[in-house]
Design an enzyme around this catalytic site. Sequence first.
Site, PDB file in Angstrom:
ATOM      1  N   PHE A   1       4.162 -13.785   4.702  1.00 53.42           N
ATOM      2  CA  PHE A   1       3.750 -12.900   5.869  1.00 53.42           C
ATOM      3  C   PHE A   1       2.604 -12.141   5.496  1.00 53.42           C
ATOM      4  O   PHE A   1       2.220 -11.224   4.780  1.00 53.42           O
ATOM      5  CB  PHE A   1       4.944 -12.126   6.404  1.00 53.42           C
ATOM      6  CG  PHE A   1       4.465 -11.102   7.748  1.00 53.42           C
ATOM      7  CD1 PHE A   1       4.688 -11.725   8.922  1.00 53.42           C
ATOM      8  CD2 PHE A   1       3.812  -9.808   7.562  1.00 53.42           C
ATOM      9  CE1 PHE A   1       4.247 -11.119  10.123  1.00 53.42           C
ATOM     10  CE2 PHE A   1       3.394  -9.472   8.779  1.00 53.42           C
ATOM     11  CZ  PHE A   1       3.644  -9.806  10.089  1.00 53.42           C
TER      12      PHE A   1
ATOM     13  N   LYS B   1      -3.045  -1.072   4.875  1.00 59.92           N
ATOM     14  CA  LYS B   1      -2.042  -0.009   4.990  1.00 59.92           C
ATOM     15  C   LYS B   1      -2.302   1.325   4.285  1.00 59.92           C
ATOM     16  O   LYS B   1      -2.710   2.001   4.861  1.00 59.92           O
ATOM     17  CB  LYS B   1      -0.788  -0.729   4.563  1.00 59.92           C
ATOM     18  CG  LYS B   1      -0.300  -1.863   5.272  1.00 59.92           C
ATOM     19  CD  LYS B   1       1.080  -2.241   5.343  1.00 59.92           C
ATOM     20  CE  LYS B   1       1.446  -3.758   6.080  1.00 59.92           C
ATOM     21  NZ  LYS B   1       1.373  -3.650   7.407  1.00 59.92           N
TER      22      LYS B   1
ATOM     23  N   ASP C   1      -2.021 -11.215  -1.930  1.00 55.82           N
ATOM     24  CA  ASP C   1      -2.090 -10.427  -0.814  1.00 55.82           C
ATOM     25  C   ASP C   1      -1.133  -9.134  -1.181  1.00 55.82           C
ATOM     26  O   ASP C   1       0.051  -9.269  -1.192  1.00 55.82           O
ATOM     27  CB  ASP C   1      -1.069 -11.089   0.313  1.00 55.82           C
ATOM     28  CG  ASP C   1      -0.875 -10.400   1.726  1.00 55.82           C
ATOM     29  OD1 ASP C   1      -1.425  -9.074   1.703  1.00 55.82           O
ATOM     30  OD2 ASP C   1      -0.361 -10.878   2.497  1.00 55.82           O
TER      31      ASP C   1
END
Length: 414
Positions: free
Chosen positions: A146, A260, A231
């Site tokens: 994801f 984030k 990632d």
Amino acid sequence: MTAAPTAVSSTAMELEARWGALNYHPLPVVLSRGEGVWLWDESGRRYLDMMSAYSAVSFGHSHPELVAALTRQAQTLAVTSRAYHTDRLGPFLEQLCRLTGLDRALPMNTGAEAVETAIKAARKWGYTVKGVAEGRAQIIVPAGNFAGRTTTIVGFSSEPQYRHGFGPFAPGFVQVPYGDVAALERAITPDTVAFFVEPIQGEAGIVVPPEGYLRAARELCTRHRVLLICDEVQTGLGRTGRMLACDHEGVKPDGVTLGKALGGGLLPVSAFVAREEVMSVFGPGDHGSTFGGNPLAAAVGLAALQLLERDRLAEQADRQGRYLRERLLAVEHPALLEVRGKGLLVGVEIDPRFASARAVCEALMAEGVLSKDTHDTVVRLAPPLVVNRAEIDLAVAALERALQSFEPVDRLAA
């Protein structure tokens, strides 16, 4: 731990339902304030945040130093576009490269934008440096990945819902099982330009690969002249107990996507950070963002990185994460099947015969703890890195109480 639940305002939720796209299914709580590891709803009820906005609030809500950095910069200069230099961007990029051990950084806004940047960099590196024929570049991705919600990214997802109705998708991606080194090696061809991998899969349910997987992937990529791009949008910046999750295996990737926590829980900040050879493929006009690297984002991002290093928050996450997992493993309830993760990124697997993970999260909310389910059976526990042991004890005790309300389906049927 908290006062009895109060009725949440229907107005706020009704307005969202009436005017907003129905692309989320939030828990039925209306939040109005946050401080540290705590959140308050509009009725004044306090909740322990065991989600930290998918790791975006790693420093806690409204951290005073980060709010001060944001306020100072907002009052001075916020956005200019990258048409000009600013006095904030350079120091931010320097700190980012120093902490990751990589050579250059390209700032963006969201994690998905950082991933798109990495894809463009990998493809152009393949054509201009490795010598892959134009239009043939392939990127290998693991199943269960994801990396965001853009059409390119969902195109290489293995989750049917993320893809359904959004095709046709961009070609050039090859999927292999996560954690399977042999499958990765079989998938590599002369046209392979990169292996794009999460060191720990977050949205898939906090899935930790076998020990040595990343090291073996690094060796394969080096041998076949393939870029290893990690990632770390969710796992990076201390979340797993190391600055980067790939540091657990001593692996240095060719590129890293970050986001984030980079925005300090205040605004979206992301970046693709990579070796010189990879980043040098970009020239003026090849890639950009009006807001990426703006002075406001750079000032907050720099303050967040300095805070992360000064307060040794990666080490804090390692210690508190070990304690959290120990406490969870001591919970005696048949609905709790497995506890997995690293640092303060922990997944609790729930036996679906007892309840869905969503139902457990709703029960936790009634106990004054906020979290979120993933893949129907996993409750995520990923509090801000500033959480202490007493707060962890409160969360685990709340989970124990929440689980007591569930019995196996076959017993209920009897």
